[in-house]
Scaffold this active site. Structure first.
Site, PDB file in Angstrom:
ATOM      1  N   ILE A  28      34.684  -3.873  66.936  1.00 33.64           N
ATOM      2  CA  ILE A  28      34.771  -3.163  68.249  1.00 33.64           C
ATOM      3  C   ILE A  28      34.321  -1.642  68.329  1.00 33.64           C
ATOM      4  CG2 ILE A  28      36.572  -3.039  69.878  1.00 33.64           C
ATOM      5  CD1 ILE A  28      38.184  -5.489  68.977  1.00 33.64           C
ATOM      6  N   PRO A  29      33.417  -1.366  68.713  1.00 30.37           N
ATOM      7  CA  PRO A  29      32.724  -0.346  68.140  1.00 30.37           C
ATOM      8  C   PRO A  29      33.479   1.052  68.823  1.00 30.37           C
ATOM      9  CG  PRO A  29      31.494  -1.162  70.070  1.00 30.37           C
ATOM     10  CD  PRO A  29      32.617  -2.159  69.615  1.00 30.37           C
ATOM     11  N   CYS A  30      34.717   1.398  68.478  1.00 28.09           N
ATOM     12  CA  CYS A  30      35.541   2.669  68.991  1.00 28.09           C
ATOM     13  C   CYS A  30      34.728   3.692  68.311  1.00 28.09           C
ATOM     14  CB  CYS A  30      36.804   2.402  68.359  1.00 28.09           C
ATOM     15  SG  CYS A  30      36.887   2.208  66.695  1.00 28.09           S
ATOM     16  N   HIS A  31      33.710   3.675  67.336  1.00 25.87           N
ATOM     17  CA  HIS A  31      32.952   4.808  67.021  1.00 25.87           C
ATOM     18  C   HIS A  31      32.073   5.570  68.129  1.00 25.87           C
ATOM     19  CE1 HIS A  31      30.360   1.349  65.794  1.00 25.87           C
ATOM     20  NE2 HIS A  31      29.440   2.130  66.085  1.00 25.87           N
TER      21      HIS A  31
END
Length: 176
Positions: A134-137
């Site tokens: 889950i690409p919170c970056h």
């Protein structure tokens, strides 16, 4: 928050450009990706003993390795996420950010129907149990600055965004 164990559970470790990544999988799917040793130790303390199970985690580890090799842009794994409805909406929105692109906390807040809640989006990002998957970056400050990742680990965020070609080469890359 104590996490409920659902039947079979196991972990494995991927040695990556950002350091060791601990991946925990149960029969529902991937339930934890720990990108720092501190995060892993905290999770183990909450959950208790977790057996190492390379077979159970094989597909998640394979897909993460493909991501770091530049061969994967989207993940195709069952995810076993637990969180509030708001956090789940934020995490779902994060998954719609294309590889190599970024969005601001404010843009995510608007997309989930809470335009005045970019700080709450930041808290949801911080609570994300599955970073990278889950690409919170891919969420940055409105000014374009890298802010907040795994607490203050913007160095990890920078490495991930550089891997995806999403930030200038001038962002910091040293990992601790």
């Amino acid at each position: 928050m104590k996490h409920a164990i659902h039947g079979t559970i196991g972990f494995d470790v991927l040695l990556s450009p950002i350091g060791p990544i601990h991946v925990v999988v149960d029969e529902r799917g991937v339930r934890k990706v720990a990108v720092t040793e501190e995060e892993w130790e905290e999770y183990k303390e909450e959950l208790g003993s977790i057996p190492q199970d390379s077979e159970l985690c094989k597909e998640a580890i394979r897909q993460l390795q493909e991501y770091f090799n530049g061969d994967r842009r989207q993940f195709d794994l069952p995810l076993a996420v637990e969180g509030t409805e708001f956090r789940k909406r934020v995490w779902q929105q994060l998954q719609s950010i294309p590889y190599g692109e970024v969005r601001s906390y404010k843009e995510i807040a608007s997309a989930v129907g809470k335009p005045k809640a970019p700080r709450a989006v930041g808290q949801a990002n911080r609570a994300n149990p599955l970073p990278i998957l889950i690409p919170c970056h891919r969420v940055i400050g409105a000014s374009g600055n890298l802010v907040g990742y795994a607490g203050t680990r913007t160095d990890i965020k920078s490495v991930l965004l550089r891997l995806e070609g999403a930030v200038p080469q001038s962002f910091p890359t040293n990992t601790k």
